[in-house]
Design an enzyme around this catalytic site. Sequence first.
Site, PDB file in Angstrom:
ATOM      1  N   GLY A  22     -33.598  -9.985  26.437  1.00  0.00           N
ATOM      2  CA  GLY A  22     -32.437  -9.290  25.892  1.00  0.00           C
ATOM      3  C   GLY A  22     -32.117  -9.502  24.429  1.00  0.00           C
ATOM      4  N   GLU A  77     -28.861 -15.708  21.818  1.00  0.00           N
ATOM      5  CA  GLU A  77     -28.704 -15.047  23.121  1.00  0.00           C
ATOM      6  C   GLU A  77     -28.153 -13.642  22.924  1.00  0.00           C
ATOM      7  OE1 GLU A  77     -29.115 -15.449  26.324  1.00  0.00           O
ATOM      8  OE2 GLU A  77     -28.749 -17.509  26.983  1.00  0.00           O
ATOM      9  N   ASP A  78     -28.475 -12.743  23.831  1.00  0.00           N
ATOM     10  CA  ASP A  78     -27.865 -11.413  23.814  1.00  0.00           C
ATOM     11  C   ASP A  78     -26.449 -11.486  24.367  1.00  0.00           C
ATOM     12  OD1 ASP A  78     -28.816 -12.070  26.345  1.00  0.00           O
ATOM     13  OD2 ASP A  78     -29.546 -10.068  26.820  1.00  0.00           O
ATOM     14  N   ASP A  91     -22.721 -14.981  29.908  1.00  0.00           N
ATOM     15  CA  ASP A  91     -21.867 -14.546  31.015  1.00  0.00           C
ATOM     16  C   ASP A  91     -21.319 -15.822  31.685  1.00  0.00           C
ATOM     17  OD1 ASP A  91     -20.782 -13.272  33.209  1.00  0.00           O
ATOM     18  OD2 ASP A  91     -22.567 -12.175  33.755  1.00  0.00           O
ATOM     19  N   LYS A 142     -18.639 -13.262  27.505  1.00  0.00           N
ATOM     20  CA  LYS A 142     -17.614 -12.914  28.499  1.00  0.00           C
ATOM     21  C   LYS A 142     -16.821 -14.178  28.822  1.00  0.00           C
ATOM     22  CE  LYS A 142     -20.403  -9.346  30.862  1.00  0.00           C
ATOM     23  NZ  LYS A 142     -21.151  -9.028  32.099  1.00  0.00           N
ATOM     24  N   PHE A 188     -20.021  -4.961  33.294  1.00  0.00           N
ATOM     25  CA  PHE A 188     -21.453  -4.868  33.041  1.00  0.00           C
ATOM     26  C   PHE A 188     -21.724  -3.975  31.833  1.00  0.00           C
ATOM     27  CE2 PHE A 188     -25.772  -3.332  33.731  1.00  0.00           C
ATOM     28  CZ  PHE A 188     -26.430  -4.536  33.882  1.00  0.00           C
ATOM     29  N   VAL A 189     -22.536  -4.480  30.909  1.00  0.00           N
ATOM     30  CA  VAL A 189     -22.847  -3.707  29.694  1.00  0.00           C
ATOM     31  C   VAL A 189     -24.358  -3.575  29.501  1.00  0.00           C
ATOM     32  CG1 VAL A 189     -20.703  -4.301  28.469  1.00  0.00           C
ATOM     33  CG2 VAL A 189     -22.686  -5.809  28.269  1.00  0.00           C
ATOM     34  N   ASP A 241     -30.186  -4.650  29.310  1.00  0.00           N
ATOM     35  CA  ASP A 241     -30.716  -3.624  30.207  1.00  0.00           C
ATOM     36  C   ASP A 241     -29.981  -3.503  31.525  1.00  0.00           C
ATOM     37  OD1 ASP A 241     -31.735  -6.182  31.222  1.00  0.00           O
ATOM     38  OD2 ASP A 241     -32.926  -4.936  32.575  1.00  0.00           O
ATOM     39  N   ARG A 271     -32.313  -0.768  26.931  1.00  0.00           N
ATOM     40  CA  ARG A 271     -32.463  -1.750  25.838  1.00  0.00           C
ATOM     41  C   ARG A 271     -32.555  -1.080  24.477  1.00  0.00           C
ATOM     42  NH1 ARG A 271     -33.496  -6.720  28.290  1.00  0.00           N
ATOM     43  NH2 ARG A 271     -34.834  -6.706  30.125  1.00  0.00           N
TER      44      ARG A 271
HETATM   45  P1  IMP Z   1     -25.499 -16.082  32.557  1.00  0.00           P
HETATM   46  O1  IMP Z   1     -26.611 -17.031  32.899  1.00  0.00           O
HETATM   47  O2  IMP Z   1     -24.597 -15.788  33.714  1.00  0.00           O
HETATM   48  O3  IMP Z   1     -24.726 -16.489  31.310  1.00  0.00           O
HETATM   49  O4  IMP Z   1     -26.145 -14.681  32.260  1.00  0.00           O
HETATM   50  C1  IMP Z   1     -27.030 -14.542  31.244  1.00  0.00           C
HETATM   51  C2  IMP Z   1     -28.002 -13.423  31.478  1.00  0.00           C
HETATM   52  O5  IMP Z   1     -27.598 -12.481  32.483  1.00  0.00           O
HETATM   53  C3  IMP Z   1     -28.119 -12.657  30.200  1.00  0.00           C
HETATM   54  O6  IMP Z   1     -29.083 -13.234  29.349  1.00  0.00           O
HETATM   55  C4  IMP Z   1     -28.470 -11.279  30.678  1.00  0.00           C
HETATM   56  O7  IMP Z   1     -29.857 -11.175  30.850  1.00  0.00           O
HETATM   57  C5  IMP Z   1     -27.795 -11.167  32.032  1.00  0.00           C
HETATM   58  N1  IMP Z   1     -26.496 -10.486  31.923  1.00  0.00           N
HETATM   59  C6  IMP Z   1     -25.264 -11.023  32.078  1.00  0.00           C
HETATM   60  N2  IMP Z   1     -24.305 -10.109  31.936  1.00  0.00           N
HETATM   61  C7  IMP Z   1     -24.941  -8.938  31.670  1.00  0.00           C
HETATM   62  C8  IMP Z   1     -24.479  -7.595  31.407  1.00  0.00           C
HETATM   63  O8  IMP Z   1     -23.270  -7.268  31.381  1.00  0.00           O
HETATM   64  N3  IMP Z   1     -25.450  -6.669  31.175  1.00  0.00           N
HETATM   65  C9  IMP Z   1     -26.779  -6.958  31.170  1.00  0.00           C
HETATM   66  N4  IMP Z   1     -27.247  -8.198  31.422  1.00  0.00           N
HETATM   67  C10 IMP Z   1     -26.339  -9.177  31.655  1.00  0.00           C
END
Ligand code: IMP
Length: 178
Positions: free
Chosen positions: A48, A102-103, A106, A134, A155-156, A162, A168
């Site tokens: 991402g 990081e993209d 979450d 977030k 969700f974005v 993606d 993407r």
């Molecule tokens: P985390 O481990 O919960 O912080 O999530 C991180 C990963 O989940 C990111 O690097 C994304 O690949 C994916 N992700 C989390 N939220 C979104 C979203 O809203 N859209 C797309 N991918 C997401």
Amino acid sequence: MKETVLLDKKFREMISGEVISKRVDELAEMINRDFAGKEVVFLGILNGAFLFAADLFKRIDLKARISFVKLASYEGTRSSGSVKELIGWNEDIKNTQVIVIEDIVDTGHTLEQIVGELKVRNVASIKVATLLFKPKAYTKKIPIDYVGFEIPNDFVVGYGLDYDGYGRNLPSVYTLVK
Ligand code: IMP
């Protein structure tokens, strides 16, 4: 209002490419100032972060390198799906000041795993930059040093992010229409 359809879902533009570009300018300025005179290694997290990492890195005027890593599910005989390994790691990064790119952060689970992997590999310092954050979903304590935009818990897609592999290439960030 710009809308787009990916597979079975509809998305609406939330942050335009232009606004993203201005914010990336600001983040790069902060990093250039904070690390003035120092050498840094940027570590983009695939998939991402590839667009954000490229755009941010172009604006960096420090002595800097960039590398990309990916957290991949452990391909073993054990069935523990949560075990992940860091692939693409390069030994040259040892003892350097690392900025993780990081993209989106979450829950922070991915970030925590990455930071854990970097700590055991003896990097000199770790800072974190993310395009999107977030805050309501975040469950970890790791400080996030450079945040592009705080967004609601929706969700974005777009600008590297993606939905099932699609979206993407969108130059803006889009949010799911419920
Ligand atoms: P985390 O481990 O919960 O912080 O999530 C991180 C990963 O989940 C990111 O690097 C994304 O690949 C994916 N992700 C989390 N939220 C979104 C979203 O809203 N859209 C797309 N991918 C997401």
